[in-house]
Design a protein around this motif. Structure first.
Motif, mmCIF file in Angstrom:
data_model
loop_
_atom_site.group_PDB
_atom_site.id
_atom_site.type_symbol
_atom_site.label_atom_id
_atom_site.label_comp_id
_atom_site.label_asym_id
_atom_site.label_seq_id
_atom_site.Cartn_x
_atom_site.Cartn_y
_atom_site.Cartn_z
ATOM 1 N N ASP A 1 27.040 -20.007 -22.508
ATOM 2 C CA ASP A 1 25.657 -19.558 -22.719
ATOM 3 C C ASP A 1 25.563 -18.032 -22.721
ATOM 4 O O ASP A 1 24.863 -17.447 -23.558
ATOM 5 C CB ASP A 1 24.726 -20.133 -21.647
ATOM 6 N N GLU A 2 26.273 -17.384 -21.792
ATOM 7 C CA GLU A 2 26.263 -15.926 -21.738
ATOM 8 C C GLU A 2 26.864 -15.331 -23.013
ATOM 9 O O GLU A 2 26.351 -14.349 -23.545
ATOM 10 C CB GLU A 2 27.011 -15.430 -20.506
ATOM 11 N N LYS A 3 27.940 -15.917 -23.507
ATOM 12 C CA LYS A 3 28.575 -15.442 -24.734
ATOM 13 C C LYS A 3 27.642 -15.602 -25.936
ATOM 14 O O LYS A 3 27.516 -14.694 -26.766
ATOM 15 C CB LYS A 3 29.893 -16.198 -24.973
ATOM 16 N N VAL A 4 26.970 -16.727 -26.023
ATOM 17 C CA VAL A 4 26.026 -16.962 -27.120
ATOM 18 C C VAL A 4 24.917 -15.910 -27.091
ATOM 19 O O VAL A 4 24.543 -15.351 -28.132
ATOM 20 C CB VAL A 4 25.440 -18.390 -27.051
ATOM 21 N N GLU A 5 24.384 -15.610 -25.908
ATOM 22 C CA GLU A 5 23.318 -14.610 -25.793
ATOM 23 C C GLU A 5 23.811 -13.212 -26.172
ATOM 24 O O GLU A 5 23.099 -12.467 -26.852
ATOM 25 C CB GLU A 5 22.732 -14.605 -24.377
ATOM 26 N N ARG A 6 25.016 -12.836 -25.724
ATOM 27 C CA ARG A 6 25.579 -11.528 -26.089
ATOM 28 C C ARG A 6 25.754 -11.412 -27.598
ATOM 29 O O ARG A 6 25.398 -10.388 -28.197
ATOM 30 C CB ARG A 6 26.933 -11.303 -25.405
ATOM 31 N N ASP A 7 26.290 -12.456 -28.203
ATOM 32 C CA ASP A 7 26.483 -12.438 -29.655
ATOM 33 C C ASP A 7 25.158 -12.353 -30.395
ATOM 34 O O ASP A 7 25.038 -11.641 -31.397
ATOM 35 C CB ASP A 7 27.258 -13.678 -30.112
ATOM 36 N N LYS A 8 24.174 -13.048 -29.889
ATOM 37 C CA LYS A 8 22.843 -13.030 -30.506
ATOM 38 C C LYS A 8 22.250 -11.619 -30.457
ATOM 39 O O LYS A 8 21.721 -11.131 -31.450
ATOM 40 C CB LYS A 8 21.928 -14.024 -29.779
ATOM 41 N N LYS A 9 22.385 -10.967 -29.301
ATOM 42 C CA LYS A 9 21.854 -9.606 -29.169
ATOM 43 C C LYS A 9 22.598 -8.632 -30.085
ATOM 44 O O LYS A 9 21.991 -7.739 -30.658
ATOM 45 C CB LYS A 9 21.948 -9.145 -27.716
ATOM 46 N N GLU A 10 23.906 -8.817 -30.219
ATOM 47 C CA GLU A 10 24.683 -7.951 -31.113
ATOM 48 C C GLU A 10 24.246 -8.117 -32.560
ATOM 49 O O GLU A 10 24.133 -7.146 -33.303
ATOM 50 C CB GLU A 10 26.180 -8.259 -30.982
ATOM 51 N N ARG A 11 23.998 -9.336 -32.954
ATOM 52 C CA ARG A 11 23.557 -9.602 -34.335
ATOM 53 C C ARG A 11 22.183 -9.001 -34.596
ATOM 54 O O ARG A 11 21.879 -8.583 -35.708
ATOM 55 C CB ARG A 11 23.524 -11.097 -34.619
ATOM 56 N N GLU A 12 21.349 -9.000 -33.558
ATOM 57 C CA GLU A 12 19.990 -8.463 -33.704
ATOM 58 C C GLU A 12 19.954 -6.954 -33.544
ATOM 59 O O GLU A 12 18.895 -6.350 -33.643
ATOM 60 C CB GLU A 12 19.064 -9.124 -32.672
ATOM 61 N N GLY A 13 21.097 -6.368 -33.255
ATOM 62 C CA GLY A 13 21.167 -4.915 -33.129
ATOM 63 C C GLY A 13 20.726 -4.399 -31.776
ATOM 64 O O GLY A 13 20.371 -3.247 -31.623
#
Length: 69
Positions: A56-68
């Motif tokens: 879950d933490e990895k998914v959230e980090r990746d999501k934030k990176e994609r959103e800039g």
């Protein structure tokens, strides 16, 4: 004769789990499972909970990176 495997309680638990959970079968290199189990124990959670939180933490980090962000 109709033979049923397992007790009624086991069958009920299996039915519940099938309806409410997806199963994952991750393969890890030899020796890594012990590392993960130790980390989960030190964190005071089950290996399953530890893995779920890590994912879950990895998914959230990746999501934030994609959103800039």
């Amino acid at each position: 004769m109709d033979e049923k495997k397992g007790s009624a309680a086991t069958r009920a638990k299996n039915k519940y789990n099938a309806a409410n959970y997806d199963r994952l079968y991750p393969y890890v290199p030899k020796g890594r499972k012990a590392v993960y189990e130790e980390a989960a124990t030190k964190a005071g959670v089950s290996l399953n909970d530890y893995i779920i939180k890590a994912l879950d933490e990895k998914v959230e980090r990746d999501k934030k990176e994609r959103e800039g962000g």
